[in-house]
Design an enzyme around this catalytic site. Structure first.
Site, mmCIF file in Angstrom:
data_model
loop_
_atom_site.group_PDB
_atom_site.id
_atom_site.type_symbol
_atom_site.label_atom_id
_atom_site.label_comp_id
_atom_site.label_asym_id
_atom_site.label_seq_id
_atom_site.Cartn_x
_atom_site.Cartn_y
_atom_site.Cartn_z
ATOM 1 N N ARG A 21 0.849 -1.203 0.000
ATOM 2 C CA ARG A 21 0.000 0.000 0.000
ATOM 3 C C ARG A 21 0.888 1.258 0.000
ATOM 4 O O ARG A 21 1.017 1.938 -1.007
ATOM 5 C CB ARG A 21 -0.944 -0.007 1.227
ATOM 6 C CG ARG A 21 -2.172 0.865 1.085
ATOM 7 C CD ARG A 21 -1.901 2.359 1.223
ATOM 8 N NE ARG A 21 -1.360 2.738 2.520
ATOM 9 C CZ ARG A 21 -0.882 3.951 2.781
ATOM 10 N NH1 ARG A 21 -0.867 4.893 1.852
ATOM 11 N NH2 ARG A 21 -0.379 4.228 3.970
ATOM 12 N N ASP A 22 1.517 1.510 1.098
ATOM 13 C CA ASP A 22 2.326 2.730 1.253
ATOM 14 C C ASP A 22 3.509 2.730 0.279
ATOM 15 O O ASP A 22 3.846 3.760 -0.314
ATOM 16 C CB ASP A 22 2.820 2.780 2.705
ATOM 17 C CG ASP A 22 3.421 4.103 3.101
ATOM 18 O OD1 ASP A 22 3.920 4.808 2.224
ATOM 19 O OD2 ASP A 22 3.404 4.423 4.299
ATOM 20 N N HIS A 213 4.515 4.291 12.945
ATOM 21 C CA HIS A 213 4.807 4.200 11.507
ATOM 22 C C HIS A 213 5.868 5.252 11.180
ATOM 23 O O HIS A 213 5.558 6.439 11.099
ATOM 24 C CB HIS A 213 3.498 4.464 10.754
ATOM 25 C CG HIS A 213 3.619 4.496 9.261
ATOM 26 N ND1 HIS A 213 2.913 3.630 8.466
ATOM 27 C CD2 HIS A 213 4.318 5.276 8.426
ATOM 28 C CE1 HIS A 213 3.195 3.879 7.192
ATOM 29 N NE2 HIS A 213 4.038 4.889 7.144
ATOM 30 N N CYS A 246 5.448 9.570 0.794
ATOM 31 C CA CYS A 246 4.130 10.164 0.562
ATOM 32 C C CYS A 246 4.197 11.087 -0.648
ATOM 33 O O CYS A 246 5.009 12.014 -0.678
ATOM 34 C CB CYS A 246 3.701 10.943 1.803
ATOM 35 S SG CYS A 246 2.148 11.822 1.599
HETATM 36 ZN ZN ZN Z 1 4.642 5.495 5.287
#
Ligand code: ZN
Length: 318
Positions: A21-22, A213, A246
């Site tokens: 995902r990330d 995280h 991100c």
């Molecule tokens: Zn992350």
């Protein structure tokens, strides 16, 4: 003595793999669903029991994760393995419930500016969306997890007010999310900030199950883990090979690396149930899939007691 488990019960640390995902989210080229599923299945074989597998955001917003439902279908489910997916709203929650996720994760930035940039809504609007989808999770008996992004600092606003973090966690806890995750989205955490933030949350919500995280943007992701361990926090999110970053945060680099994290935990006397050599093999496969080297160190160097032949080591002082 710090940095060591207090008892056998205290020894287990849950490692949540967020790579599919990330890690994959910001990759432009679409990674085939079968490849994503094969990686998760190989990690389950290696003993990983917790994943943030995908996200039920709008397929148009994040095309890389448009295959969330198909991916969930291809994962070989095993008892004791928890598959979490990000859910932004009620529509995403319906899709996630149909795909039989084990846990739905909400995602709200503690910085108003980052929240607008990342989610295109205010913190209050994001909390309202969470309050709308939380009952859907409850209806299907699916656990809820509340993630707070930019919990340790924001690239647009600088220091993030602890009150903002607490306000979001209050909303999560009030709606029945016992699991909260603090995201260092742009790698601004330092060990003292981790301790300060963790203690403030503990004081207000002693029942919250906290996960951390971290990103390794400034090279101290694993140092931050040590302070988390000292606080008694026993869940960490990381990405295979250290992949990730991100897309809505300038200069943000990868998540802390799963193999390096597991190596650290094992060396410090913690247990993860993960076979680190199998884990490293998966990370090397991820490198092949990506066609580039990833920042993870363990997959290159191996454990400290792996002996080298004399001829293979360059002899030099310094
Ligand atoms: Zn992350």
């Amino acid at each position: 003595m710090p940095y060591t488990p207090k008892s056998a019960d205290d020894r287990f640390v849950l490692v949540t793999e967020v790579g599919t995902r990330d890690g994959f989210q910001s990759e432009k080229e679409f990674i085939p669903t079968e490849v994503k599923a094969d990686l998760i299945n190989a990690l389950i074989e290696a003993g990983v029991t917790s994943f943030e597998a995908t996200s039920f955001v709008s397929p148009r917003a994040v095309p890389q994760l448009a295959d969330a439902s198909q991916l969930m279908d291809l994962i070989v489910r095993k008892p004791g393995v928890r598959l979490t997916a990000l859910v932004p709203n009620a529509r995403g929650a319906e899709r996630a419930a149909a795909a039989k996720v084990d846990m739905m994760a909400s995602f709200i930035s503690a910085s108003e500016t980052h929240c607008q940039a990342n989610l295109n809504k205010s913190i209050d609007a994001a909390i309202a969306d969470f309050n709308e989808f939380a009952p859907i999770a409850r209806k299907f008996g699916i656990a809820l997890r509340g993630a707070v992004a930019t919990a340790f600092g924001c690239p647009f606003e600088g220091e993030v007010k602890i009150d903002n973090v607490l306000r979001i966690i209050d909303a999560y806890m009030a709606a029945g999310a016992r699991h909260v995750s603090l995201g260092d989205t742009t790698g601004m955490a330092t060990p003292p900030v981790v301790t300060r933030t963790g203690e403030a949350i503990r004081a207000r919500h002693p029942d919250a199950v906290i996960a951390l995280h971290f990103h390794n943007t400034r090279g101290i992701g694993l140092a931050n883990v040590m302070n988390g361990l000292d606080l008694g926090i026993r869940e960490y999110e990381s990405s295979f090979g250290g992949l990730g970053g991100c897309p809505f945060a300038p200069g943000a680099t990868g998540n802390i690396c799963t193999e390096d994290l597991v190596y650290l935990l094992h060396e410090c006397g913690y247990e993860t149930g993960i076979d680190i050599e199998k884990l490293a093999a998966v990370a090397r496969r991820v490198q092949e899939v990506m066609g580039r080297e990833l920042p993870g160190q363990f997959m290159r160097s191996g454990p400290r007691l792996k002996l080298s032949s004399l001829a293979s080591i360059r002899r030099a002082v310094g």
